[in-house]
Design a protein around this motif. Structure first.
Motif: not given
Ligand code: ADP
Ligand code: MG
Length: 246
Positions: A17, A20, A22, A41-48
């Protein structure tokens, strides 16, 4: 193509991103019928990671295949992929002005052009399966959070997906409703559904996962069967994470 080939394969997946990074060289394969729990942990990229698998998020490098095919970028093929890979989010995203039954019937009718009578029958049996049949004619706001999330699961199942992705499906729920949603997920797992589940519910991971994948800072740090992972995490980051949540 044989059925022993994994259903989902990520190879060297990278995602940025802006600056970043990710997802960093993530490789992961998920077998048919396998349940993979992703923690970290939060922010580790799980949702992505989840979003990349049904291409809600395009990746920057590497490859992802689903059922032997590279993920399609657009058009009908992408719509088909999205129907084959169901997704259940933290926020249930039900249509507020449609009944529970209509919410479950919508996808098969609108996206796949199926006949309403057949879809209705399937939708009712899915509502039965998640224990919500009695609420079929109600609206989402009349249901508890746990009930709404069970409807969201029924809605995903209505598309007859080959896999289901869950992104923290119980994180928005009041504690007393977490169990009823995990119970539905556990039975799906037992019935052989291929599932990728991001969750902080370690009890679910122990009971239902075939494999636990630990992510930190965009990297897949380690993976193991749940008993092995929880008893003897190998990396310092996993040990540190577990010490905070267990
Ligand atoms: P998790 O689900 O593990 O908490 P995410 O996959 O949501 O992690 O996010 C991984 C990283 O990517 C985080 O630093 C988050 O802030 C960043 N991020 C997620 N989505 C976006 C986006 N659409 N634009 C910019 N940064 C993003
Ligand atoms: Mg997340």
């Amino acid at each position: 193509m044989t059925t022993s080939e994994p259903l989902i394969v990520l190879e060297g997946v990278n995602k940025y991103f802006g600056p970043l990074h990710v997802l960093q060289d993530v490789s992961l394969s998920v077998d048919r019928g396998e349940v993979v729990v992703v923690i970290g942990p939060s922010g580790s990229g799980k949702s992505t990671l989840c979003r990349a698998i049904n291409r809600l998020e395009p990746i920057s490098g590497g490859s992802i295949t689903f059922d032997g095919q590279p993920l399609p970028a657009e058009g009908k093929a992408l719509a088909r992929l999205r129907s084959e890979v169901g997704m259940v989010f933290q926020s249930f995203n039900l249509f507020a002005h449609k009944t529970i039954l209509q919410n479950v019937m919508l996808g098969p009718i609108k996206v796949r052009g199926e006949k309403s009578a057949a879809v209705r029958e399937r939708a009712m049996s899915l509502l039965e399966r998640v224990g919500i049949a009695a609420q079929a004619e109600k609206y989402p706001a009349q249901l508890s959070g746990g009930q709404q999330q069970r409807v969201a699961i029924a809605r995903a199942l209505a598309m007859q997906p080959k896999a289901l992705l869950f992104d923290e499906p119980t994180s928005a729920l009041d504690p007393e409703m977490v169990g009823e949603v995990l119970d539905v997920m556990t039975s799906l797992a037992r019935e052989g559904m291929t599932m990728v589940v991001v969750t902080h519910e370690m009890g679910f991971a122990r009971a239902a996962a075939d494999r636990v994948v630990f992510m930190a800072d965009g990297q897949l740090v380690e993976q193991a069967a749940p008993a092995e992972f929880f008893a003897s995490p190998k990396s310092d980051r996993a040990k540190d994470f577990l010490s905070k949540i267990l």
